[in-house]
Design a protein around this motif. Sequence first.
Motif, PDB file in Angstrom:
ATOM      1  N   PHE A 201       0.824  -1.219   0.000  1.00  0.00           N
ATOM      2  CA  PHE A 201       0.000   0.000   0.000  1.00  0.00           C
ATOM      3  C   PHE A 201       0.852   1.260   0.000  1.00  0.00           C
ATOM      4  CE2 PHE A 201       0.739  -0.763   4.526  1.00  0.00           C
ATOM      5  CZ  PHE A 201       1.009   0.516   5.009  1.00  0.00           C
ATOM      6  N   ALA A 202       2.112   1.173   0.461  1.00  0.00           N
ATOM      7  CA  ALA A 202       2.973   2.350   0.558  1.00  0.00           C
ATOM      8  C   ALA A 202       3.887   2.522  -0.649  1.00  0.00           C
ATOM      9  CB  ALA A 202       3.818   2.260   1.828  1.00  0.00           C
ATOM     10  N   ALA A 203       3.859   1.577  -1.585  1.00  0.00           N
ATOM     11  CA  ALA A 203       4.806   1.609  -2.688  1.00  0.00           C
ATOM     12  C   ALA A 203       4.319   2.431  -3.877  1.00  0.00           C
ATOM     13  CB  ALA A 203       5.115   0.187  -3.157  1.00  0.00           C
ATOM     14  N   GLY A 204       2.997   2.547  -4.037  1.00  0.00           N
ATOM     15  CA  GLY A 204       2.446   3.282  -5.168  1.00  0.00           C
ATOM     16  C   GLY A 204       2.451   4.777  -4.936  1.00  0.00           C
ATOM     17  N   GLY A 205       1.847   5.509  -5.847  1.00  0.00           N
ATOM     18  CA  GLY A 205       1.827   6.961  -5.736  1.00  0.00           C
ATOM     19  C   GLY A 205       0.638   7.493  -4.965  1.00  0.00           C
ATOM     20  N   ARG A 206      -0.271   6.631  -4.536  1.00  0.00           N
ATOM     21  CA  ARG A 206      -1.478   7.088  -3.841  1.00  0.00           C
ATOM     22  C   ARG A 206      -1.138   7.544  -2.423  1.00  0.00           C
ATOM     23  NH1 ARG A 206      -6.951   5.592  -4.651  1.00  0.00           N
ATOM     24  NH2 ARG A 206      -8.217   7.146  -3.554  1.00  0.00           N
ATOM     25  N   ARG A 207      -1.677   8.700  -2.062  1.00  0.00           N
ATOM     26  CA  ARG A 207      -1.507   9.213  -0.713  1.00  0.00           C
ATOM     27  C   ARG A 207      -2.879   9.428  -0.092  1.00  0.00           C
ATOM     28  NH1 ARG A 207       2.420   7.275  -1.694  1.00  0.00           N
ATOM     29  NH2 ARG A 207       4.544   8.092  -1.791  1.00  0.00           N
ATOM     30  N   TYR A 208      -2.975   9.225   1.225  1.00  0.00           N
ATOM     31  CA  TYR A 208      -4.262   9.231   1.903  1.00  0.00           C
ATOM     32  C   TYR A 208      -4.318  10.366   2.921  1.00  0.00           C
ATOM     33  CZ  TYR A 208      -4.524   4.684  -0.273  1.00  0.00           C
ATOM     34  OH  TYR A 208      -4.532   3.673  -1.206  1.00  0.00           O
ATOM     35  N   ASP A 209      -5.509  10.957   3.012  1.00  0.00           N
ATOM     36  CA  ASP A 209      -5.703  12.050   3.974  1.00  0.00           C
ATOM     37  C   ASP A 209      -5.725  11.534   5.407  1.00  0.00           C
ATOM     38  OD1 ASP A 209      -6.204  14.253   2.011  1.00  0.00           O
ATOM     39  OD2 ASP A 209      -7.913  12.969   1.495  1.00  0.00           O
ATOM     40  N   VAL A 210      -6.301  10.348   5.601  1.00  0.00           N
ATOM     41  CA  VAL A 210      -6.365   9.725   6.929  1.00  0.00           C
ATOM     42  C   VAL A 210      -6.042   8.251   6.786  1.00  0.00           C
ATOM     43  CG1 VAL A 210      -7.803   9.174   8.935  1.00  0.00           C
ATOM     44  CG2 VAL A 210      -8.136  11.350   7.723  1.00  0.00           C
ATOM     45  N   ILE A 211      -5.150   7.752   7.632  1.00  0.00           N
ATOM     46  CA  ILE A 211      -4.865   6.317   7.704  1.00  0.00           C
ATOM     47  C   ILE A 211      -5.227   5.835   9.098  1.00  0.00           C
ATOM     48  CG2 ILE A 211      -3.084   4.514   7.656  1.00  0.00           C
ATOM     49  CD1 ILE A 211      -1.520   6.184   5.675  1.00  0.00           C
ATOM     50  N   LEU A 212      -6.098   4.835   9.161  1.00  0.00           N
ATOM     51  CA  LEU A 212      -6.410   4.166  10.429  1.00  0.00           C
ATOM     52  C   LEU A 212      -5.705   2.830  10.421  1.00  0.00           C
ATOM     53  CD1 LEU A 212      -7.999   3.963  13.106  1.00  0.00           C
ATOM     54  CD2 LEU A 212      -9.875   2.940  11.802  1.00  0.00           C
ATOM     55  N   LEU A 223       4.152   3.827   7.063  1.00  0.00           N
ATOM     56  CA  LEU A 223       2.848   4.468   7.149  1.00  0.00           C
ATOM     57  C   LEU A 223       2.916   5.909   6.663  1.00  0.00           C
ATOM     58  CD1 LEU A 223       1.782   3.101  10.649  1.00  0.00           C
ATOM     59  CD2 LEU A 223       0.688   2.527   8.479  1.00  0.00           C
ATOM     60  N   ARG A 224       3.979   6.605   7.014  1.00  0.00           N
ATOM     61  CA  ARG A 224       4.111   8.009   6.613  1.00  0.00           C
ATOM     62  C   ARG A 224       4.295   8.150   5.111  1.00  0.00           C
ATOM     63  NH1 ARG A 224       8.461  11.271   9.113  1.00  0.00           N
ATOM     64  NH2 ARG A 224       7.231  12.930   8.095  1.00  0.00           N
ATOM     65  N   PRO A 229       0.907  14.818   2.613  1.00  0.00           N
ATOM     66  CA  PRO A 229       1.834  15.717   3.323  1.00  0.00           C
ATOM     67  C   PRO A 229       1.251  16.336   4.584  1.00  0.00           C
ATOM     68  CG  PRO A 229       1.996  16.074   0.957  1.00  0.00           C
ATOM     69  CD  PRO A 229       0.847  15.119   1.169  1.00  0.00           C
ATOM     70  N   ARG A 230      -0.037  16.593   4.596  1.00  0.00           N
ATOM     71  CA  ARG A 230      -0.676  17.130   5.804  1.00  0.00           C
ATOM     72  C   ARG A 230      -1.776  16.178   6.307  1.00  0.00           C
ATOM     73  NH1 ARG A 230       0.944  22.095   7.215  1.00  0.00           N
ATOM     74  NH2 ARG A 230       2.038  23.354   5.653  1.00  0.00           N
ATOM     75  N   GLY A 231      -1.576  14.902   6.039  1.00  0.00           N
ATOM     76  CA  GLY A 231      -2.552  13.907   6.442  1.00  0.00           C
ATOM     77  C   GLY A 231      -2.446  13.527   7.905  1.00  0.00           C
ATOM     78  N   THR A 232      -3.394  12.708   8.355  1.00  0.00           N
ATOM     79  CA  THR A 232      -3.466  12.277   9.753  1.00  0.00           C
ATOM     80  C   THR A 232      -3.347  10.763   9.840  1.00  0.00           C
ATOM     81  OG1 THR A 232      -4.867  14.139  10.430  1.00  0.00           O
ATOM     82  CG2 THR A 232      -4.909  12.172  11.823  1.00  0.00           C
ATOM     83  N   LEU A 233      -2.419  10.308  10.671  1.00  0.00           N
ATOM     84  CA  LEU A 233      -2.273   8.885  10.974  1.00  0.00           C
ATOM     85  C   LEU A 233      -2.876   8.606  12.339  1.00  0.00           C
ATOM     86  CD1 LEU A 233      -1.048   6.006  10.661  1.00  0.00           C
ATOM     87  CD2 LEU A 233       1.053   6.924  11.694  1.00  0.00           C
ATOM     88  N   VAL A 260       6.907  17.404  12.252  1.00  0.00           N
ATOM     89  CA  VAL A 260       6.595  17.141  10.852  1.00  0.00           C
ATOM     90  C   VAL A 260       5.242  17.761  10.518  1.00  0.00           C
ATOM     91  CG1 VAL A 260       7.941  15.000  10.812  1.00  0.00           C
ATOM     92  CG2 VAL A 260       5.500  14.915  11.379  1.00  0.00           C
ATOM     93  N   ARG A 261       4.970  17.917   9.209  1.00  0.00           N
ATOM     94  CA  ARG A 261       3.689  18.498   8.797  1.00  0.00           C
ATOM     95  C   ARG A 261       2.537  17.520   8.977  1.00  0.00           C
ATOM     96  NH1 ARG A 261       4.225  20.701   2.907  1.00  0.00           N
ATOM     97  NH2 ARG A 261       5.381  18.738   2.653  1.00  0.00           N
ATOM     98  N   GLN A 262       2.833  16.235   8.895  1.00  0.00           N
ATOM     99  CA  GLN A 262       1.790  15.229   9.091  1.00  0.00           C
ATOM    100  C   GLN A 262       1.395  15.162  10.568  1.00  0.00           C
ATOM    101  OE1 GLN A 262       4.265  12.149   7.505  1.00  0.00           O
ATOM    102  NE2 GLN A 262       3.105  12.014   5.585  1.00  0.00           N
ATOM    103  N   ARG A 263       0.138  14.795  10.785  1.00  0.00           N
ATOM    104  CA  ARG A 263      -0.373  14.670  12.159  1.00  0.00           C
ATOM    105  C   ARG A 263      -0.374  13.189  12.521  1.00  0.00           C
ATOM    106  NH1 ARG A 263      -5.915  14.406  13.648  1.00  0.00           N
ATOM    107  NH2 ARG A 263      -6.208  14.799  15.876  1.00  0.00           N
ATOM    108  N   LEU A 264       0.440  12.821  13.510  1.00  0.00           N
ATOM    109  CA  LEU A 264       0.628  11.420  13.890  1.00  0.00           C
ATOM    110  C   LEU A 264       0.037  11.227  15.279  1.00  0.00           C
ATOM    111  CD1 LEU A 264       4.365  11.166  12.756  1.00  0.00           C
ATOM    112  CD2 LEU A 264       2.309  10.868  11.357  1.00  0.00           C
TER     113      LEU A 264
END
Length: 329
Positions: A201-212, A223-224, A229-233, A260-264
Amino acid sequence: MKAVVQEGYGPPEVLRLAEVPRPVAGKGEVLIRVAAAGVDRGTWHLMAGQPYVVRLVLGLRRPRNPRVGQDVAGTVAALGPGVTGFAVGDEVYGVAQGSFAEYAVARADRIVHKPARLGFEEAGVVAVSGLTALQGLRDTGRVRPGQHVLVLGASGGVGTFAVQVAKALGAEVTGVCSTAKTELVRSAGADHVIDYTRTDFAAGGRRYDVILDIGGSSTLSRLRRALAPRGTLVIAGGEDAGVWIGLGRQFRAVVLSPFVRQRLTMFVAKTRRADLEALNELVASGRLTPVVGASYALADAPEAVRRLAAGQARGKTAITVRPAGPERP
């Protein structure tokens, strides 16, 4: 009455069916005649006494309370002093102490009336996993309509609820699971399904706004990479960090997040009546349907927990305690 008890920590063999005294509802409590109960990862953690830190709360050598189970559905058998809003005979579900039993006691603020749309087996698996999914996505993840949400561990108890909750919040949902469970996740409502045995899931170009992340096997860096870039984990559970504390990634995420800009983030689900009522609204509207993958008799609860721990469960597993209907003398 019959109840599943554990007198030590360890594998499912520490669980056994025993005759125990029927509990009594105290102030602010309700006695429930149990029809069904749900099996969740928390049940396994409490049984195994892992991570070891939980033993500081439960008891160092053996649990102080030997009764097992949290999810519950059944009928009200008695009311403790001060309880309002319920009557004997009401059909309810929620969280109770020692629900793998013929009777269990619940705090009145931890149960709600069972919606007519659900049978007891379905209602009996809702509370623990449903609340985790709801609070993880709505509150901690702050999911908004139009966002792209990734659910890791989408075929399990929390995962099947999370897929549906994210859809109800207006998100486009991608679920990650094994090959054998892709159709299950798709049937739960996922827009896209990733088979982790074939695709990273992390190898492609798709990025997610929220990862649960419910699965607990992915590193924080991986996971990151999949996070916008400003998504939430949101990390739920503590499966990866050994048997001592079980919160390694969670602590690292919280420490790193300010830099970091991401919210973890991490979170611990709480049992709140308002959120149980929110789940009821989703059920009533048809946007949430519990996925019961298997049902076991009360005596077979150890096998149900064993299959869950082995990763063989699909959706939630139910323990059927007794048929619904009025109590017989």
